[in-house]
Write a protein that holds these residues in place. Sequence first.
Motif, PDB file in Angstrom:
ATOM      1  N   ASP A 278       8.312  27.269  54.410  1.00  0.00           N
ATOM      2  CA  ASP A 278      10.414  27.518  53.059  1.00  0.00           C
ATOM      3  C   ASP A 278      10.338  28.598  52.284  1.00  0.00           C
ATOM      4  O   ASP A 278      11.863  29.078  52.793  1.00  0.00           O
ATOM      5  N   ARG A 281      10.786  31.084  54.849  1.00  0.00           N
ATOM      6  CA  ARG A 281      11.905  31.358  55.283  1.00  0.00           C
ATOM      7  C   ARG A 281      13.484  31.446  54.993  1.00  0.00           C
ATOM      8  O   ARG A 281      14.266  32.156  55.534  1.00  0.00           O
ATOM      9  N   ALA A 282      13.105  31.371  53.674  1.00  0.00           N
ATOM     10  CA  ALA A 282      14.517  31.836  52.708  1.00  0.00           C
ATOM     11  C   ALA A 282      13.733  33.269  52.101  1.00  0.00           C
ATOM     12  O   ALA A 282      15.008  33.884  51.374  1.00  0.00           O
ATOM     13  N   ALA A 305      17.148  26.623  48.561  1.00  0.00           N
ATOM     14  CA  ALA A 305      16.324  27.877  49.334  1.00  0.00           C
ATOM     15  C   ALA A 305      17.206  26.870  50.701  1.00  0.00           C
ATOM     16  O   ALA A 305      16.912  27.880  51.981  1.00  0.00           O
ATOM     17  N   ASP A 306      16.977  25.625  50.892  1.00  0.00           N
ATOM     18  CA  ASP A 306      17.197  25.446  52.578  1.00  0.00           C
ATOM     19  C   ASP A 306      18.811  26.034  53.032  1.00  0.00           C
ATOM     20  O   ASP A 306      19.238  26.287  53.785  1.00  0.00           O
ATOM     21  N   ARG A 308      19.597  29.574  51.681  1.00  0.00           N
ATOM     22  CA  ARG A 308      19.211  30.751  52.148  1.00  0.00           C
ATOM     23  C   ARG A 308      19.332  31.546  53.434  1.00  0.00           C
ATOM     24  O   ARG A 308      20.082  32.324  54.220  1.00  0.00           O
ATOM     25  N   ASP A 309      18.295  30.584  54.205  1.00  0.00           N
ATOM     26  CA  ASP A 309      17.672  31.115  55.081  1.00  0.00           C
ATOM     27  C   ASP A 309      17.265  32.406  55.200  1.00  0.00           C
ATOM     28  O   ASP A 309      18.132  33.499  56.131  1.00  0.00           O
TER      29      ASP A 309
END
Length: 751
Positions: A278, A281-282, A305-306, A308-309
């Motif tokens: 995570d 990925r962020a 952060a989920d 932001r990607d």
Amino acid sequence: MTTTPGPARADHDGDRGGDMPRGAPTGAPRGGPGPPEYGYDTLIGSYGPQGPTGEPRRVRRARAALAVTLLTTFAVISWLTYDAVDQRLRLGMHEQLEAILDANVRVARTWLQGRQTMARDLADSAPIVEAATMVLRADGAADQESAFAARMSALRQAGAFEHYFLVSADGIVLESSAPSTLGRDLSTHPAIEGLAHAESTSTGPVPPVFAVPEEAPLRRYVLAAARLPTRPGSALLLSFDPRRLARQFGEGTWGETGEVYAFNRDGLMLTESRFTADVVRAGLLPEGIDHTALQLRLVDPGGPADARDGGARPPADRPLTLMAREATSGRSGSNVEGYRNYLGREVVGAWTWLEDYDIGVAAEVSASDAFASTLMVRKAALLLVALMLIATIGFALLGQWTLRLRRQSLLVSRRLDRLARSLQPLSAAMETDPAAVLFVNDRLRVVYANPAAARLLKTSRSLEGAHVTDVFAELSPELREALIDGQDTVVAQGEDGVGDTLLVSMRELTIEGRLHALYMLRPVTQELRRQEVEHWKKLIRVLSHELNNSLAPITSLVSSARTLAASTDRREQLDRIFTTISERTQHLLTFLESYRSVARLPRPTRQDVDWGHFIEGIRAQIEVQLEGELPTRPGYFDPAQMERVLLNLLKNAHEAGGPAREVRLRVVDEGDGTRVDVMDRGTGMSSAVLEQATLPFYSTKRTGTGVGLALAREIVEAHRGRLTLANREGGGLIASAWLPSRQEPRLTTTL
């Protein structure tokens, strides 16, 4: 007398009249004054502002204030109870987080102390000390070096540690498992400096102070050092992989979102994150690093952060998370209110700072997961509070309702007593009324029939309780049809004028939500005969007048014609005489035909009629301007008869003396019926003429018969409508024919 559900007479409080019992008196008692008054004032006039029980206003206000106070007190107690439960749940969460943190700190201390003990045990081991002493004395002798290296390499290959370093009293590396570190000066390393005050030391995971080409540049090490007893100042230094410590942390987390990790005073991660994927990925890692969280700084990214990607990295000047700020300041604590962690997720957690190792340890878990375990308890507490509140309000409302019911029952009792006395004259009137009265309920049973009903219907059976279809089956077809049709109709019983003539009417009533029908059959024989005599007298006068006006000129003209017949040179005068006789005779025939049309007027055959098609047929016969839009809902009338009505009204409008273009027709849908207006701009009518204009035989025209408007009114009223005449503002007349919509009787449709 049978129980009579009379008309529902309601006052402002909605009270309804009750049923009269059998044997009720049929008139006011003799010798007594009878009921003093009737109506609304009698029923409720004796009740003042205090109410029927005489309860003072101050008592009602005190009771209302008490109810408000009790509800407020209960609301406060309920809120305090819920708040206490909530605080206890939060305290339990705090204790659980502290327990997880304490367990992991104990594991960390045990593991770090075990590395220190290993270094001290090796430094005290006789074979190791002997081999190390030979290296220190020989200062580079190959065979002694090989003996020390052989023993340490065997332990290293067994996985006891990552690297070993033999350090002289001057801090120089004399022997190492990493050849590139030989000769390096470690005199200022914290692990070596600590030996000045202790036999052995260890550190938390720290970056290497020297380059180890064989290792990844971002590796951390846990270092343990121990003094060698044979040479003062010399030391054995061991390095350990901190991932073993991270694995120990992983054994003591909370659920799927729980995490325990270590960090240094700068807020850098010292153990790998449980959610490295995570983090990568962020895009939260520094430039050039995309595979490990060991260079991640514990800053607040400003959002989850989920979401932001892989977006832009957070600025370098972002503050540390709440937990990191508190821990790096040397303060231990916990937070169960919620804060954002390094991934921007809402978490709760506990943390501490280990001064002897100069590292911080934190235990965190997602706030949603943490509160999930207490959510059911919270819901149960809220439900309990809500149920208690509803119960309290229910009891309060029940008390209010009971008091109100008591007051209303007393009021109803008094009103029923007055109503029973008020109904006595009505009962007497219905019992002695010559009109037949039938009251039918929604199950088509006769619930009341007065004595006149059996006499007029010519039956000896008891009507009360009988099914209305059985009662109607014994009647003549004309009377049965009139009762079922439900319209006001005059029906003659018997043949050749022998028997009563009845005015039949029906009205539907709704009593206590149930549909009832009231049938009335009133004898009108004598009244009709009186009216019939008056009509005959008037008709004879009109006929005499018209016949005299026509026959007198004809007689005179015939006499003149006989005189002129002897003279052959008077042919033109004879032709004029015969023409005049023909005109007067035709006028007389037309007059008589108009009366025949009234006498032969049949009952209307009502049906659904499209207004557009109907009005087009009217406009094809006479000039008229249409005003406004036609209704979309069909009309309900006899088209042939209503065409005759409109043509008569439009003919009168054209003859009223106004411009032909001002003759207008308007059709308006009024919901319960349709209004047809015929308007002109003629001379209008005086008030005296308006009152008599629709009477039969009345006309203000020299050649009028007085039948046109009378015939129009008869046709409209046969449709259960009404015809009205009124002068228009600005001059002229408006003739309005109102026709009811199609409304079949609801109760009689099953008969």
